[in-house]
Design an enzyme around this catalytic site. Structure first.
Site, PDB file in Angstrom:
ATOM      1  N   ASP A   1      48.332  34.613  46.200  1.00  0.00           N
ATOM      2  CA  ASP A   1      48.891  35.965  46.111  1.00  0.00           C
ATOM      3  C   ASP A   1      48.973  36.655  47.463  1.00  0.00           C
ATOM      4  O   ASP A   1      50.013  37.217  47.822  1.00  0.00           O
ATOM      5  CB  ASP A   1      48.074  36.821  45.126  1.00  0.00           C
ATOM      6  CG  ASP A   1      48.340  36.451  43.684  1.00  0.00           C
ATOM      7  OD1 ASP A   1      49.367  35.801  43.415  1.00  0.00           O
ATOM      8  OD2 ASP A   1      47.517  36.789  42.811  1.00  0.00           O
TER       9      ASP A   1
ATOM     10  N   ARG B   1      34.095  46.054  48.383  1.00  0.00           N
ATOM     11  CA  ARG B   1      35.413  46.682  48.463  1.00  0.00           C
ATOM     12  C   ARG B   1      35.465  47.912  49.374  1.00  0.00           C
ATOM     13  O   ARG B   1      36.399  48.049  50.167  1.00  0.00           O
ATOM     14  CB  ARG B   1      35.929  47.026  47.068  1.00  0.00           C
ATOM     15  CG  ARG B   1      36.132  45.828  46.130  1.00  0.00           C
ATOM     16  CD  ARG B   1      36.431  44.554  46.849  1.00  0.00           C
ATOM     17  NE  ARG B   1      36.769  43.432  45.975  1.00  0.00           N
ATOM     18  CZ  ARG B   1      36.569  42.169  46.308  1.00  0.00           C
ATOM     19  NH1 ARG B   1      36.008  41.873  47.469  1.00  0.00           N
ATOM     20  NH2 ARG B   1      36.927  41.201  45.503  1.00  0.00           N
TER      21      ARG B   1
ATOM     22  N   ASP C   1      39.515  45.975  41.271  1.00  0.00           N
ATOM     23  CA  ASP C   1      39.601  46.028  42.729  1.00  0.00           C
ATOM     24  C   ASP C   1      40.759  46.881  43.228  1.00  0.00           C
ATOM     25  O   ASP C   1      40.663  47.521  44.275  1.00  0.00           O
ATOM     26  CB  ASP C   1      39.699  44.609  43.308  1.00  0.00           C
ATOM     27  CG  ASP C   1      38.362  43.887  43.300  1.00  0.00           C
ATOM     28  OD1 ASP C   1      37.327  44.584  43.236  1.00  0.00           O
ATOM     29  OD2 ASP C   1      38.344  42.653  43.361  1.00  0.00           O
TER      30      ASP C   1
ATOM     31  N   SER D   1      38.675  31.794  38.171  1.00  0.00           N
ATOM     32  CA  SER D   1      38.889  32.753  39.248  1.00  0.00           C
ATOM     33  C   SER D   1      37.515  33.118  39.796  1.00  0.00           C
ATOM     34  O   SER D   1      36.661  33.626  39.055  1.00  0.00           O
ATOM     35  CB  SER D   1      39.607  34.001  38.700  1.00  0.00           C
ATOM     36  OG  SER D   1      39.670  34.997  39.687  1.00  0.00           O
TER      37      SER D   1
END
Length: 398
Positions: free
Chosen positions: A16, A97, A126, A177
């Site tokens: 991505d 994050r 996220d 994932s």
């Protein structure tokens, strides 16, 4: 869709974020994409990731080593707050994050970029954490999220990237994932999407299966200074070293696995598997030391603050006014949280077996039932009379 001229892209090297580079340039008219990969102790070889960004069309590819800040400024703050989301998850991914957002904004300022981009989809937490954190740090910067808007399946995304020389994965080596950093791993997707399915042994990396753990217990001693872990078994440790060693020692005994149905911020439930050996034991030990060094009212009031703090961090509000106010309260409570906690590690369990502190509020002369007892037993009767008076009055009117 010319939204920006120069963009700083949060880059992981995956499909991505790699496809984001040509997509931003060819579909949205971005002139220059600079990628930024954060070294959070995930263990990946970051030089190939840096080179892949350049091959995918980035004008510059940056790598930031932020491991020390990650532990000192984020993980240790969460330990002081005993932060466990839904009383289980120690926020390993969520804590990364706001740090990534911070270095994205700093890099945007350094390079004169007018936008920040990330590869988050529209279903996860996220995207919220990045968007809100970046907006809090610089509300003038645009925030671009191509993967949230392009509407392509994974197969279509791979095909799009191939048009611009981005190689497709040779094989889908894992159906899962996985997000990994110094504080732990999060694993989802594949068979794990069935909440009734037992997690396959293959998904775990940091923690041993119970059958493979040592047959003898191991004792460790964790030293704290003002609520921050500073030593292991009497030896001072720097923050990164402390976390790395604890992950290895604790994980060796099969401790640190979490399997939970988690309530995401976007309103859906997801089945999440986490490995976080060091953080779980550090929070457990820290909370125990607080029970020795904090007064009852502070301890009990702080529990509510901790719940609010955890929600704030999970929900992407690290840079919010309320978070800053709670930080001040938590830091004040930690002034006397110094001492050592002894933990027994054995067959998947971490058990606190001892604690001591120069600031201990435990008085042996008051607690003992032996002849050394200094507690005034006669005072108890008067105390009970006054304490129970409202209840007796209420009962007499019933």
């Amino acid at each position: 869709m010319g939204r920006a001229k120069k963009v700083i892209l949060a880059y992981s090297g995956g499909v991505d974020t790699s496809v984001c580079i040509p997509y931003l340039k060819n579909e949205w008219g971005v002139e220059e994409v600079i990628t930024l990969a954060a070294d959070l102790g995930q263990g990946d070889e970051l030089e190939p990731i840096r080179e892949k960004a350049l091959k995918s069309g980035a004008s510059e590819s940056l790598v930031a080593d932020v491991k020390e800040s990650f532990v000192k400024d984020y993980a240790f703050a969460a330990i002081q707050a005993n932060a466990l989301y839904e009383n289980r998850y120690p926020l390993g991914t969520a804590l990364a994050r706001p740090l990534i957002a911070k270095i994205l904004v700093e890099t945007a300022h350094q390079y004169g970029a007018d936008a920040i981009a990330h590869g988050c989809t529209g279903k996860g937490n996220d995207q919220v954490r990045f968007d809100v954190s970046c907006a809090a740090l610089d509300p003038k910067l645009k925030i671009l999220a191509p993967a949230r808007e392009w509407g392509m399946s994974r197969e279509q995304t791979i095909a799009y990237g191939e048009q611009f020389g981005i190689p497709s994965p040779v094989k889908k080596s894992s159906p899962y994932s996985i997000d990994k950093n110094l504080l732990g791993r999060s694993i989802e997707a594949g068979v794990l999407e069935d909440p009734a399915a037992e997690p396959p042994a293959e998904i775990y990396e940091m923690t041993k299966a119970i059958a493979d753990t040592p047959n003898e217990p191991e004792y460790i001693e964790i030293g704290f200074t003002r609520g921050i872990p500073t030593s292991l078994n009497g030896t001072p440790k720097n923050p990164v070293e402390l976390i790395q060693q604890l992950n290895q020692v604790v994980g060796n005994h099969g401790i640190g696995r979490i399997d939970m149905i988690e309530n995401r911020l976007v309103g859906i439930k997801s089945r999440e598997i986490y490995e976080s050996p060091a953080m779980l034991v550090l929070i457990q030990a820290h909370r125990d030391l607080e029970s020795l060094t904090l007064t009852a009212d502070v301890t009990q009031y702080k529990r509510g603050i901790e719940e609010t703090y955890t929600q704030i961090v999970y929900n992407g509000l690290w840079y919010s006014p309320l978070k800053g106010a709670l930080d001040a309260f938590i830091h004040k409570t930690q002034e006397r949280v110094m001492g050592t906690v002894r933990v027994k590690l054995f067959k998947g369990s971490a058990t606190i077996v001892g604690r001591w502190s120069d600031n201990s509020l435990y008085s042996p002369d008051l607690a003992t039932y032996g002849s050394e007892d200094q507690f005034d037993h006669k005072a108890a009767e008067g105390f009970i009379y006054v304490w129970g008076l409202p209840t007796r009055i209420w009962a007499s009117q019933s």
